[in-house]
Scaffold this active site. Structure first.
Site, mmCIF file in Angstrom:
data_model
loop_
_atom_site.group_PDB
_atom_site.id
_atom_site.type_symbol
_atom_site.label_atom_id
_atom_site.label_comp_id
_atom_site.label_asym_id
_atom_site.label_seq_id
_atom_site.Cartn_x
_atom_site.Cartn_y
_atom_site.Cartn_z
ATOM 1 N N ARG A 15 8.820 -0.845 -20.222
ATOM 2 C CA ARG A 15 8.237 -0.008 -21.274
ATOM 3 C C ARG A 15 9.030 1.290 -21.416
ATOM 4 N NH1 ARG A 15 4.175 -2.839 -23.059
ATOM 5 N NH2 ARG A 15 2.929 -4.049 -21.580
ATOM 6 N N ILE A 31 9.671 5.090 -21.837
ATOM 7 C CA ILE A 31 8.928 6.200 -21.231
ATOM 8 C C ILE A 31 8.329 7.114 -22.297
ATOM 9 C CG2 ILE A 31 10.810 7.894 -20.999
ATOM 10 C CD1 ILE A 31 9.915 8.242 -18.064
ATOM 11 N N VAL A 52 21.299 6.572 -24.245
ATOM 12 C CA VAL A 52 21.566 5.947 -22.941
ATOM 13 C C VAL A 52 22.623 4.865 -23.173
ATOM 14 C CG1 VAL A 52 20.622 4.652 -21.002
ATOM 15 C CG2 VAL A 52 19.223 6.412 -22.124
ATOM 16 N N HIS A 89 20.646 -1.534 -24.825
ATOM 17 C CA HIS A 89 19.223 -1.861 -24.749
ATOM 18 C C HIS A 89 18.705 -2.159 -26.136
ATOM 19 C CE1 HIS A 89 19.836 2.484 -25.051
ATOM 20 N NE2 HIS A 89 18.744 2.527 -25.810
ATOM 21 N N HIS A 143 15.505 -2.073 -28.476
ATOM 22 C CA HIS A 143 14.156 -1.506 -28.608
ATOM 23 C C HIS A 143 13.286 -2.556 -29.296
ATOM 24 C CE1 HIS A 143 15.051 2.910 -27.952
ATOM 25 N NE2 HIS A 143 16.263 2.504 -28.293
HETATM 26 P P1 AMP Z 1 18.493 5.313 -27.255
HETATM 27 O O1 AMP Z 1 18.320 6.612 -28.007
HETATM 28 O O2 AMP Z 1 18.546 4.113 -28.164
HETATM 29 O O3 AMP Z 1 19.654 5.375 -26.294
HETATM 30 O O4 AMP Z 1 17.156 5.096 -26.442
HETATM 31 C C1 AMP Z 1 16.988 5.477 -25.118
HETATM 32 C C2 AMP Z 1 15.538 5.260 -24.810
HETATM 33 O O5 AMP Z 1 15.365 5.287 -23.410
HETATM 34 C C3 AMP Z 1 14.595 6.319 -25.402
HETATM 35 O O6 AMP Z 1 13.652 5.688 -26.267
HETATM 36 C C4 AMP Z 1 13.942 6.936 -24.167
HETATM 37 O O7 AMP Z 1 12.578 7.267 -24.377
HETATM 38 C C5 AMP Z 1 14.098 5.816 -23.142
HETATM 39 N N1 AMP Z 1 14.087 6.246 -21.751
HETATM 40 C C6 AMP Z 1 14.759 7.281 -21.191
HETATM 41 N N2 AMP Z 1 14.522 7.337 -19.876
HETATM 42 C C7 AMP Z 1 13.689 6.309 -19.580
HETATM 43 C C8 AMP Z 1 13.083 5.835 -18.379
HETATM 44 N N3 AMP Z 1 13.280 6.427 -17.189
HETATM 45 N N4 AMP Z 1 12.270 4.747 -18.459
HETATM 46 C C9 AMP Z 1 12.049 4.149 -19.645
HETATM 47 N N5 AMP Z 1 12.606 4.546 -20.814
HETATM 48 C C10 AMP Z 1 13.404 5.615 -20.792
#
Ligand code: AMP
Length: 119
Positions: free
Chosen positions: A30, A32, A97, A101, A103
């Site tokens: 999930r 965060i 990140v 990933h 979404h």
């Molecule tokens: P992006 O902007 O597509 O790189 O999305 C990165 C996503 O990672 C964001 O929606 C953040 O809320 C999510 N995120 C960051 N740290 C964590 C974590 N420790 N656990 C779960 N999701 C995270």
């Protein structure tokens, strides 16, 4: 990658996450800071920076990420009403990140794909 990558550390169990599905090659957990009633991130366990690198480097693994996302969508009850699956990529895509990933977003009408029109 490894210690410098947040999602590699989640895969390694070094940082806690709410895991909803795991396969030999993928992990779903999930977000965060959820942007929808259901907001799950699906990653390959192996580090690839973004979806283009993954697609070119390991097409089979790309398919496994999609299959995991589809299975989570089913588990979360999203398949009837629909959902959104997206990969933010690079600076203009808003990627924060740099471990690829997907979404998976759903559980309510999600509105337009982008916040603003470009026209
Ligand atoms: P992006 O902007 O597509 O790189 O999305 C990165 C996503 O990672 C964001 O929606 C953040 O809320 C999510 N995120 C960051 N740290 C964590 C974590 N420790 N656990 C779960 N999701 C995270």
């Amino acid at each position: 990658m490894g210690s410098d990558c947040l999602f590699c550390r989640i895969v390694a169990g070094e940082i806690p996450a709410t895991i909803v599905r795991e396969t030999a090659t993928t992990l779903a957990f999930r977000d965060i800071q959820p942007k929808a009633p259901v907001h799950v991130l699906v990653v390959p366990k192996e580090h690839y920076a973004d979806v283009a690198t993954l697609a070119q480097g390991d097409p089979a693994l790309s398919a496994e990420v999609l299959a995991t996302a589809a299975a989570v969508a089913e588990d979360e009850g999203l398949t009837g009403d629909g959902f959104r699956l997206l990969f933010n990529t690079g600076a203009y895509g808003g990627q924060e990140v740099f471990h690829v990933h997907a979404h998976l977003l759903g559980g309510a009408p999600l509105g337009p794909m982008l916040a603003r029109d470009l026209a």
